[in-house]
Motif scaffolding. Structure first.
Motif, short mmCIF file in Angstrom:
data_model
loop_
_atom_site.label_atom_id
_atom_site.label_comp_id
_atom_site.label_asym_id
_atom_site.label_seq_id
_atom_site.Cartn_x
_atom_site.Cartn_y
_atom_site.Cartn_z
N UNK A 1 0.82 -1.21 0.00
CA UNK A 1 0.00 0.00 0.00
C UNK A 1 0.86 1.27 0.00
N UNK A 2 2.07 1.20 0.53
CA UNK A 2 2.92 2.39 0.58
C UNK A 2 3.41 2.83 -0.80
N UNK A 3 3.32 1.95 -1.80
CA UNK A 3 3.74 2.31 -3.16
C UNK A 3 2.59 2.78 -4.03
N UNK A 4 1.37 2.69 -3.53
CA UNK A 4 0.20 3.05 -4.33
C UNK A 4 0.23 4.54 -4.67
N UNK A 5 0.37 4.85 -5.95
CA UNK A 5 0.44 6.25 -6.37
C UNK A 5 0.22 6.33 -7.87
N UNK A 6 -0.23 7.52 -8.31
CA UNK A 6 -0.40 7.76 -9.74
C UNK A 6 0.95 7.67 -10.44
N UNK A 7 2.01 8.15 -9.77
CA UNK A 7 3.35 8.10 -10.35
C UNK A 7 3.78 6.68 -10.68
N UNK A 8 3.41 5.73 -9.82
CA UNK A 8 3.73 4.32 -10.06
C UNK A 8 3.12 3.86 -11.38
N UNK A 9 1.83 4.13 -11.57
CA UNK A 9 1.13 3.66 -12.76
C UNK A 9 1.58 4.40 -14.02
N UNK A 10 1.83 5.70 -13.90
CA UNK A 10 2.28 6.46 -15.06
C UNK A 10 3.65 5.98 -15.53
N UNK A 11 4.51 5.63 -14.57
CA UNK A 11 5.84 5.13 -14.93
C UNK A 11 5.73 3.78 -15.63
N UNK A 12 4.86 2.91 -15.14
CA UNK A 12 4.65 1.62 -15.81
C UNK A 12 4.11 1.86 -17.22
N UNK A 13 3.13 2.76 -17.34
CA UNK A 13 2.54 3.07 -18.64
C UNK A 13 3.60 3.56 -19.63
N UNK A 14 4.45 4.49 -19.21
CA UNK A 14 5.49 5.02 -20.09
C UNK A 14 6.53 3.96 -20.43
N UNK A 15 6.81 3.08 -19.49
CA UNK A 15 7.81 2.03 -19.72
C UNK A 15 7.33 1.02 -20.76
N UNK A 16 6.01 0.85 -20.88
CA UNK A 16 5.46 -0.13 -21.81
C UNK A 16 5.33 0.40 -23.24
N UNK A 17 5.46 1.72 -23.43
CA UNK A 17 5.52 2.33 -24.76
C UNK A 17 4.31 1.94 -25.62
N UNK A 18 3.18 2.38 -25.22
CA UNK A 18 1.96 2.09 -25.97
C UNK A 18 0.79 1.99 -25.02
N UNK A 19 -0.41 1.89 -25.58
CA UNK A 19 -1.60 1.81 -24.73
C UNK A 19 -1.81 0.36 -24.30
N UNK A 20 -1.15 -0.01 -23.23
CA UNK A 20 -1.31 -1.35 -22.64
C UNK A 20 -2.21 -1.21 -21.42
N UNK A 21 -3.36 -1.88 -21.38
CA UNK A 21 -4.23 -1.80 -20.20
C UNK A 21 -3.50 -2.27 -18.94
N UNK A 22 -3.76 -1.56 -17.83
CA UNK A 22 -3.17 -1.89 -16.53
C UNK A 22 -4.29 -2.09 -15.54
N UNK A 23 -4.29 -3.22 -14.83
CA UNK A 23 -5.24 -3.46 -13.74
C UNK A 23 -4.50 -4.06 -12.56
#
Length: 403
Positions: A42-64
């Protein structure tokens, strides 16, 4: 289906996201990435976490995904950390992801209907096989969310899921949907086409004492058992008064939950006690039916681990077709573990032993990802069929998937 898992224990969410996503991509052995499933402490839960994953995947990859009291992977059980699973889906397997927000405003029942409708969208001419759901772990009406989903997906449609958890403080849990961090929400994946899967769910708690009848209840609250204040069952067995029980109910509920008898099912359906009210009523984590038979249950570390072995055996009976090892150029299976946070508290240092049982059963190279939950959603193993899903406490659900 190609699967890659990456784990990071970095304290900074951005660094953790970069490391876990990079390792998952390396382990994927495929340039095509179709879906990312993310579990974090829970301490890592943040928008920054998801945005970084999104940018790392280079494309519109769904995240859940969701937050958890601890994450589970092949590498171990981590109270602090991030696990990212990347999937490359074959042409004959389809999926859709969806989200429903503001569940309290809509009621859990209508939210379940809405989520079901969103998941079905686009599946008109495609066979539907399985749904995986993640929901807010502090929602009182977890059972009603499932009822709503079943109205749209079908009462016996295979539905497996987990309620998000936090660091056992029961303050706030989080859901992940693309680049959003949500509360009071649920996210889901609907799979179809030619997906093969096996499922095992067990708890290991045993009945204690004689059967009793819930003579007055409403929703998730039991007012009377055998026409007496519901708390009386704990006062009698544990020789504690109301005030003492109210202070210790979280711990007591782990060892002695309520077990609901369901006609035609092999196991009791467990219910944790969230609180004891001053009038002696019990507020449970999940609905109960007035007039149903219940018993007090008891669990030990040994019975808990035996249940893990039984769930493993069931999950290995994958449906429809055997899974071929990817190292030989074919399909590979992946394993999801949705494990009750109550089991984690009971097992403590032996939680790693539970993971070792699963790794040994599937093989050390099988990708495994999971989380500790505040409630599990899955069918019970029925005597005559396997179908209707229930909201569970104290169980371990092992889902074995292959394309």
């Amino acid at each position: 289906m190609h699967v890659g898992i990456g784990v990071s224990t970095e304290k900074d969410p951005i660094l953790a996201a970069r490391e876990a996503t990079r390792l998952a991509a390396i382990n994927l052995h495929s340039e095509k990435i179709d879906l990312a499933i993310v579990f974090s402490s829970v301490d890592l839960a943040s928008v920054g976490l998801l945005k970084t994953i999104h940018l790392s995947l280079k494309g519109h990859v769904p995240i859940v995904g969701s937050s958890s009291a601890a994450i589970i992977s092949n590498q171990g059980v981590f109270k602090h950390g991030l696990a990212v699973m990347l999937l490359s889906v074959p042409a004959n397997v389809y999926f859709n992801v969806a989200c429903v927000r503001n569940i309290k405003e809509k009621t859990a029942l209508s939210a379940g209907r809405e989520l079901g409708e969103k998941l079905i969208y686009g599946f008109r001419d495609i066979r539907r096989d399985l749904s995986i759901i993640f929901s807010d772990g502090l929602m009182d009406e977890g059972s009603n969310l499932i009822y709503g989903l079943q109205e749209r997906l079908g009462r016996s449609f295979p539905l497996v899921g987990a309620s998000a958890s936090d660091n056992m403080r029961f303050l706030r849990t989080y859901l992940y949907f693309n680049q959003e961090v949500l509360t009071d929400s649920a996210v889901g994946i609907l799979w179809g086409g030619k997906l093969n899967f096996g499922l095992g769910i067990k708890h290991g708690w045993k009945p204690l004492g004689k059967p009793r009848t819930i003579t007055k209840s409403e929703g998730n609250i039991i007012y009377e058992i055998d026409h007496k204040p519901a708390v009386r069952i704990y006062e009698e067995y544990l020789a504690r008064n109301l005030t003492e029980l109210q202070k210790e109910i979280r711990r007591i509920s782990i060892l002695y939950p309520i077990g609901m008898y369901l006609a035609g099912e092999q196991e009791y359906l467990l219910r944790n006690i969230l609180s004891i009210e001053n009038n002696g009523s019990l507020r449970l984590q999940g609905n109960v039916m007035e007039g149903s038979t219940m018993r007090l249950m008891i669990g030990t570390k040994e019975s808990c681990l035996n249940a893990t072995r039984q769930a493993l055996d069931e999950a290995k009976k994958i449906l429809f077709a055997p899974i071929v090892d990817i190292t030989r150029g074919g399909i590979k299976n992946s394993v999801f573990v949705f494990d009750s946070a109550s089991r984690y508290m009971l097992l403590r240092r032996d939680a790693g032993q539970e993971l070792e049982i699963i790794k040994e059963g599937f093989g050390k190279d099988t990708p495994i990802i999971g989380l500790y939950t505040y409630g599990e959603q899955a069918p019970l193993k029925a005597i005559s069929y396997q179908g209707q899903a229930y909201f569970h406490n104290q169980t371990i659900a092992i889902l074995n998937i292959g394309g």
